[in-house]
Design a protein around this motif. Sequence first.
Motif, PDB file in Angstrom:
ATOM      1  N   GLY A   6       0.796  -1.217   0.000  1.00 43.37           N
ATOM      2  CA  GLY A   6       0.000   0.000   0.000  1.00 43.37           C
ATOM      3  C   GLY A   6       0.829   1.268   0.000  1.00 43.37           C
ATOM      4  O   GLY A   6       0.286   2.367   0.042  1.00 43.37           O
ATOM      5  N   GLY A   7       2.145   1.121  -0.060  1.00 37.37           N
ATOM      6  CA  GLY A   7       3.016   2.286  -0.034  1.00 37.37           C
ATOM      7  C   GLY A   7       3.034   3.027  -1.362  1.00 37.37           C
ATOM      8  O   GLY A   7       2.547   2.523  -2.385  1.00 37.37           O
ATOM      9  N   PRO A   8       3.601   4.218  -1.381  1.00 37.22           N
ATOM     10  CA  PRO A   8       3.652   4.985  -2.622  1.00 37.22           C
ATOM     11  C   PRO A   8       4.599   4.353  -3.635  1.00 37.22           C
ATOM     12  O   PRO A   8       5.653   3.853  -3.275  1.00 37.22           O
ATOM     13  CB  PRO A   8       4.158   6.353  -2.166  1.00 37.22           C
ATOM     14  N   GLY A   9       4.182   4.359  -4.877  1.00 38.50           N
ATOM     15  CA  GLY A   9       5.003   3.793  -5.938  1.00 38.50           C
ATOM     16  C   GLY A   9       4.927   2.283  -6.057  1.00 38.50           C
ATOM     17  O   GLY A   9       5.753   1.677  -6.721  1.00 38.50           O
ATOM     18  N   LEU A  79       8.380  13.740   0.641  1.00 36.39           N
ATOM     19  CA  LEU A  79       7.172  13.256  -0.048  1.00 36.39           C
ATOM     20  C   LEU A  79       6.257  12.488   0.890  1.00 36.39           C
ATOM     21  O   LEU A  79       5.040  12.682   0.880  1.00 36.39           O
ATOM     22  CB  LEU A  79       7.558  12.357  -1.224  1.00 36.39           C
ATOM     23  N   VAL A  80       6.831  11.623   1.698  1.00 37.90           N
ATOM     24  CA  VAL A  80       6.018  10.827   2.610  1.00 37.90           C
ATOM     25  C   VAL A  80       5.333  11.725   3.639  1.00 37.90           C
ATOM     26  O   VAL A  80       4.173  11.494   3.998  1.00 37.90           O
ATOM     27  CB  VAL A  80       6.868   9.720   3.279  1.00 37.90           C
ATOM     28  N   SER A  81       6.000  12.776   4.091  1.00 37.96           N
ATOM     29  CA  SER A  81       5.363  13.724   5.018  1.00 37.96           C
ATOM     30  C   SER A  81       4.163  14.393   4.365  1.00 37.96           C
ATOM     31  O   SER A  81       3.109  14.547   4.999  1.00 37.96           O
ATOM     32  CB  SER A  81       6.357  14.804   5.455  1.00 37.96           C
ATOM     33  N   LEU A  82       4.303  14.767   3.104  1.00 35.35           N
ATOM     34  CA  LEU A  82       3.184  15.360   2.375  1.00 35.35           C
ATOM     35  C   LEU A  82       2.038  14.353   2.230  1.00 35.35           C
ATOM     36  O   LEU A  82       0.865  14.706   2.423  1.00 35.35           O
ATOM     37  CB  LEU A  82       3.646  15.820   0.992  1.00 35.35           C
ATOM     38  N   LEU A 151       6.556   6.782   7.174  1.00 34.08           N
ATOM     39  CA  LEU A 151       7.229   7.993   7.675  1.00 34.08           C
ATOM     40  C   LEU A 151       8.029   7.681   8.926  1.00 34.08           C
ATOM     41  O   LEU A 151       9.143   8.203   9.111  1.00 34.08           O
ATOM     42  CB  LEU A 151       6.192   9.089   7.965  1.00 34.08           C
ATOM     43  N   ALA A 152       7.505   6.829   9.778  1.00 34.27           N
ATOM     44  CA  ALA A 152       8.224   6.469  10.997  1.00 34.27           C
ATOM     45  C   ALA A 152       9.497   5.680  10.685  1.00 34.27           C
ATOM     46  O   ALA A 152      10.467   5.732  11.446  1.00 34.27           O
ATOM     47  CB  ALA A 152       7.329   5.660  11.917  1.00 34.27           C
ATOM     48  N   SER A 153       9.518   4.965   9.557  1.00 38.57           N
ATOM     49  CA  SER A 153      10.682   4.143   9.229  1.00 38.57           C
ATOM     50  C   SER A 153      11.672   4.836   8.302  1.00 38.57           C
ATOM     51  O   SER A 153      12.763   4.333   8.096  1.00 38.57           O
ATOM     52  CB  SER A 153      10.223   2.832   8.581  1.00 38.57           C
TER      53      SER A 153
END
Length: 154
Positions: A6-9, A79-82, A151-153
């Motif tokens: 489910g992650g981006p990309g 990007l992940v923060s956004l 984001l945590a990782s």
Amino acid sequence: MKEIIGGPGTVSGLLLRIGQCVFAAASISIMTSATEFASYTSFCYLIASMGLQLLWSFGLACLDIYALRRKKDLQNPVLVSLFVVGDWVTAMLSLAAACSSAGVVVLYARDMNFCKTHPDLPCSRYEISILLAFIAWLQVSISSHVMFWILASV
């Protein structure tokens, strides 16, 4: 970097975003096809919220397609923060809109029996639209949790 479902990309992230787009668009189309929906503020809020959800998910689906075609890694901290902020905002707005609309439908259909006394109101369309909004919210909440753990990782 470890690939998270489910992650981006990722393909699973793309499918999750497409599902969000489909259910948000279906919720909007069913609600707007119902008569007198504009008379209720919560239904208008549902349409606005699902419209924002549709745009956000479509934009991220396009970004996922780009990343998959170009083999790009989208898991950098900025990007992940956004993504985390966008997903959490749209998730909260979608949940609030779906719950407020569901409250109106429960009040009219169950508590006041307004739907039975006024058969011209399309209460079943309202209910279906709200159900689809809850499904869209469920999918964006999954995305937001995945993004938070990424984001945590990172």
